[in-house]
Structures are given as C-alpha cells and as structure tokens.
Write a protein that holds these residues in place. Sequence first.
Motif, short mmCIF file in Angstrom:
data_model
loop_
_atom_site.label_atom_id
_atom_site.label_comp_id
_atom_site.label_asym_id
_atom_site.label_seq_id
_atom_site.Cartn_x
_atom_site.Cartn_y
_atom_site.Cartn_z
N VAL A 247 0.75 -1.16 0.01
CA VAL A 247 0.01 0.16 -0.08
C VAL A 247 0.95 1.17 0.00
O VAL A 247 0.74 2.13 -0.57
CB VAL A 247 -0.97 0.01 1.35
N GLY A 248 2.08 1.17 0.93
CA GLY A 248 2.91 2.16 0.71
C GLY A 248 3.64 2.67 -0.31
O GLY A 248 3.60 3.59 -1.12
N GLY A 249 3.88 1.60 -1.32
CA GLY A 249 4.36 1.80 -2.36
C GLY A 249 3.22 2.34 -3.43
O GLY A 249 3.66 3.32 -4.43
N LEU A 250 2.05 1.90 -3.54
CA LEU A 250 1.09 2.47 -4.39
C LEU A 250 0.89 3.94 -4.22
O LEU A 250 0.87 4.74 -4.99
CB LEU A 250 -0.41 1.74 -4.11
N LEU A 251 0.84 4.18 -2.62
CA LEU A 251 0.57 5.86 -2.38
C LEU A 251 1.82 6.62 -2.87
O LEU A 251 1.71 7.64 -3.31
CB LEU A 251 0.48 5.81 -0.98
N ALA A 252 3.12 6.03 -2.93
CA ALA A 252 4.11 6.63 -3.50
C ALA A 252 3.80 7.04 -4.88
O ALA A 252 4.30 8.35 -5.28
CB ALA A 252 5.39 6.10 -3.30
N GLY A 253 3.39 6.08 -5.55
CA GLY A 253 3.16 6.46 -6.85
C GLY A 253 1.97 7.54 -7.31
O GLY A 253 2.25 8.38 -8.27
N VAL A 254 1.02 7.44 -6.56
CA VAL A 254 -0.11 8.31 -6.54
C VAL A 254 0.20 9.74 -6.47
O VAL A 254 -0.12 10.68 -6.80
CB VAL A 254 -1.25 7.79 -5.96
N ALA A 255 1.25 9.78 -5.43
CA ALA A 255 1.86 11.11 -5.01
C ALA A 255 2.31 11.86 -6.25
O ALA A 255 2.60 13.08 -6.22
CB ALA A 255 2.80 11.00 -3.74
N LEU A 256 3.13 11.14 -7.04
CA LEU A 256 3.58 11.86 -8.34
C LEU A 256 2.89 11.58 -9.75
O LEU A 256 3.08 12.07 -10.93
CB LEU A 256 4.94 11.01 -8.68
N ALA A 257 1.43 10.96 -9.58
CA ALA A 257 0.75 10.80 -10.74
C ALA A 257 0.20 11.90 -11.48
O ALA A 257 0.01 11.64 -12.78
CB ALA A 257 -0.38 9.83 -10.28
N SER A 258 0.03 13.16 -10.72
CA SER A 258 -0.40 14.29 -11.50
C SER A 258 0.61 15.10 -11.92
O SER A 258 0.47 16.35 -12.48
CB SER A 258 -1.28 14.92 -10.43
N THR A 259 2.10 14.71 -12.01
CA THR A 259 3.19 15.67 -12.42
C THR A 259 3.21 15.31 -13.98
O THR A 259 2.73 14.47 -14.64
CB THR A 259 4.49 15.19 -11.71
N HIS A 260 4.11 16.34 -14.54
CA HIS A 260 4.15 16.16 -15.96
C HIS A 260 5.31 15.19 -16.32
O HIS A 260 5.25 14.88 -17.67
CB HIS A 260 4.44 17.49 -16.40
N TYR A 261 5.97 14.57 -15.58
CA TYR A 261 7.23 13.72 -15.58
C TYR A 261 6.64 12.40 -15.18
O TYR A 261 7.57 11.41 -15.40
CB TYR A 261 8.20 14.31 -14.84
N ARG A 262 5.49 11.94 -15.08
CA ARG A 262 5.00 10.73 -14.54
C ARG A 262 5.46 9.66 -15.68
O ARG A 262 5.94 8.72 -15.45
CB ARG A 262 3.90 10.59 -13.99
N GLU A 263 5.14 9.94 -17.05
CA GLU A 263 5.63 9.01 -17.86
C GLU A 263 6.87 8.86 -18.38
O GLU A 263 7.41 7.68 -18.48
CB GLU A 263 4.94 9.59 -19.47
#
Length: 561
Positions: A247-263
């Motif tokens: 769950v912690g790993g998932l939330l870490a990704g969600v925290a950067l999901a809205s940035t322009h550099y996620r891809e």
Amino acid sequence: MVELITHSSFTEIAALLVLASAIGFIGILLRQPLIVSFLAVGLIAGPSGLDIVHSEEKIRLLSELGIAVLLFLVGIKLDVKLIRSIGGVSVLTGLGQVFFTASLGYGIGLLIGLSPLTSLYVAVALTFSSTIIIVKLLSDKREIDALHGQIALGFLIVQDLVVVLAMIVLATIGIGAEHGGEQGNSIAQVALSGVGLLLFVVVFVRYIATPLTEFLARAPELLVIYAIAQATLFAAVGEIIGLGMEVGGLLAGVALASTHYRESIAARLAPLRDFLLLFFFIALGASLDLSLLSYHVPGALVFSVFVLLGNPLIVMVIMGTMGYRKRTGFLAGLTVAQISEFSLIFVAMGVSLGHLQQDVLGLVTLVSIVTIAMSTYMITYSHQLYALFEPVLGVFERKSATREPEATDPHGRYDVIIFGLGRLGTGIAMRLRDKGVRVLGLDFNPAAIKYWQSLGLPTAYGDVTDAELIAELPLLHASWVVSAIPQYHSGLTVGDTRKTIIQLIHASHFTGKLATVSQNRRETEELKAAGVDLVLEPFEDAAERAAELLVEGASFDSTRA
C-alpha cells in the motif's frame, strides 16, 4: 558444481542472471512474455530444480524492492484525470468482470474441494489481468488506439483500483492477526496513521509534487533516483504503520501521478522493475516444492480453463449487452484471459498473514504459467481466432450496435477507398479530394474517425482484417483500394496486415487496383509478387522529393572533389 555456484552471494546471483538470460532467450523464440520466463527461472533454480538459491535474505530484499517499484509504477498511472476519462463503459465492464469472475471462481474453488477462505483468495486472484503483458502485446500489434484496445486499457485501470482496495483490506485484516485481543485499538491506530499518510499525499500532490519534479528534472538521473527513494520510503512507512509496504508503494506512485514527468519516470523505471521482479519470481520458485504441487494440477487446469474461456465470455456478454459488436467484445475479452503478477503478490500476502498454506501459492503459480503462456498466443492471433469463431458469436451482439462509432455514408459511390487514417492516409485523401476524387477512409481508431469527419471526409469504422466488413464495403465502383497502414517488420509474415488485406481483396472479386505501403525494396518485391498493383514507398518517395527540392534550391559544383 552447485557448491561452486553458491560459494558466494555474488556468484549465486551471477548464475541466476545467466540462467534468466538463457531462459528468456528461449521465451523470446516461443513468443512468450518475460513473466513466464521469470517464473520458469524461479522453478528451475528452486529446491525442486538446480537448488542454487541459498542467499534467501538477499534475494528476498531484492524481491521486496521489486514489489515496491512495481506498485509505485501502478500508482503513478492512477491519475485522477485519467480515472475520470475512462468512462462508464470501462467502469461497468471492469467491475462486471471482477464481480462475475470472483463469484464463479469462488464457486469453482468450493466444488474442487478448497476451503471457503482459500476459495475466496483464489477467486479474487483470478480477477486481475496483467497490464504489462496486455499493453505490450497490443502495442506490438498497433491496437492500443483501437476501440477494443481503449476499452481494455480502461478496465485494466479498474482492475488496478480493485488491487489497491484488496491490498488495503488485507493489510487491515493483518493488523488484527498480529495484535490479537488488541485488534480494535490497533486498527484505530493504523487507521489514524493511514489517514495521516493520505493527508500528506494530498498535500504533497497539491503543493510539492509539481515544483519538486520540475526542479529535479534538470538532472534526469536525480529524478529517477528520487522516484526510487520515494517508492521505498513510502513502502517502509506503510510497513511501519501497519498498512503494508504494498500500500505504501502504491501511495508513493499516486503522489507523483499528477506531475508532467510521470510518463518519463515510468519509462525509466520499467527496466529496473523487470530486473527486480526477476528476484520476486526466483524467491517464489525457491519457496515451492514441485513434488507437493502434483496434488493441485487438476485444480490448476480447471482454474486455467475458466480464466482462458470464462473471462473472455464474461466480457463479451457485458459488452454485447451494452451495445458493442461481437468483434469488439471478442477482441477486448481475449485481453483478460490470464492472471497477473498481482495475483501472485495478493496470494503471497495471504500466505504471510497465515490465511493460506504455501501450496496454494503454488496452485496460483501454475495457473499463471498456463494462462499467461496461452493468452499470449490468443492475443497475438486474435483476428485469426475471431475468423474461426465468428459464425457462433452472434449471440453476443445486439441487432443494433449502438455503442460503435457511426460512419459517414459508407455505402455510397467512391473512387478510392483508403485503409488506415494516419498521416499518410490523411495526406493522400486530402490531395485526392482537392483533385475531385471521391474518397472513403476506413480505420478502427475512433479518434482517427472523428478527425476525418472534422475534415469533411467520409469514413467507415472497422478492422481491415474483418472479412465480413470488407465484403460490405462499396468496392463495385472503386478504382483503387489503398492500404496506408504502416508495418514495422521486414518481409511479409503470417500476422502481416498487408498479407491479410491482399487475400481479402482478391477474395471479394474487386475489379479495381490495389496499392499498399512498403518499407524497403525487399518488401516491394514480395508485395508485387503477391498481386499488389502499386507499391508505395514513403521513405524512398520522400527522399527523392527532398533531393529534388535541394537541387532546385541551390546550384552544385559538380567539379568539386
């Protein structure tokens, strides 16, 4: 020899990497994804095979890092805007597939003698499909932008959300298992900690994520290192507060999901994910005793048949009810005919909580090997399979396919019919229209259809490899059929769209001429031999025109050395 290999952790890991390379090479020859090869490496290297895995603690550490990175990459794709854009179709199809697969899987588990709790775990594990495999196969076939590809990606996102919820539920159950009588207080404490972590993620997304990643992007390597640091830090925090590292790993990704550099982050971390996941499967294989799995072979075969046949049927029923054509439902349904790496992680969590025996993980591993291996071929040869089963698929289609994109008068009189509405096809169509030629375009990409319609060009929606569709096209008065669909391999192959088009056009008794695209001289000769009247070579034509423009725009001294 085994003692020499396992003399040190370094030589042991080196041997495992060599073995993985060899097995991966064989997997490529068999057209299998890396996950199947990695599972095979784990089983071969484990105690039932070569027994070369002895650095369990180090391999377990690499395995946990792989899971953290994998779930981070899942979270980074869960952008709120993306979730909103997948639409009701994907939500209903995804939730419907999850519900019916879990329900039927649970019943099958009880019928073959599994306990209710084991049946529940296995049933939930059967609902997850491998996003990595599906995206890779659809990308290779250039079908990501097709209607069935877009729908498949949509309900894969829904499945990812279900994964998140399922892991959170497991983490909560694990709290009570660890603390016994203090379960109420422990859950309350972890709930407060979880709420605190979620609030931090919200604040991070709102105020920190974008400026921080923009600053770090000045040094791309540092951005990648930071992403890994965030994934592991959140995973560690999640484990400390009781939510679990997953769950912690998932939330870490969600925290950067809205940035322009996620891809960019996801693309750079994908090779690291694949490397580290190798050790997850090695650790998995090392924990399995194949001699104990024989008991589960019949059950694994039953579940495999259910996933390979039942999941596609469930999707076809749902999509047919919603108004999609049988072809779209069939092609989308084939994408869920396997279980994923998340299925193994989910069951492994159940084992770590003491809910399941180790051999249940072996059962799900067998199902994953069979379904991933078979579904790879099913997706690769999906159009051939559709042609085989098309006569009996009418039950999955309404009389009016209300959800399919509308075409603009596809049965009129046209001089030229163009397959493939990309840049080349659009450019040809625009110039032909300027010359007074009547053009009809055909594609299975809804976005391309809308773009052509915005240009005022008549279109028809469909797949050029569909024999039924080709037979319905207004070929009688057409002088040319032009295939502007790009191909990215050398020579005509079994799965080559151009080869299928040539066969279907000739079978339709078309009296006009056929033109198609070639990437090189070798393909040109093969296409001409196959009966193509005109072979278009975009690169050669563009190079020749560029040379003409260069000569016209300057005078060259032919005597210059």
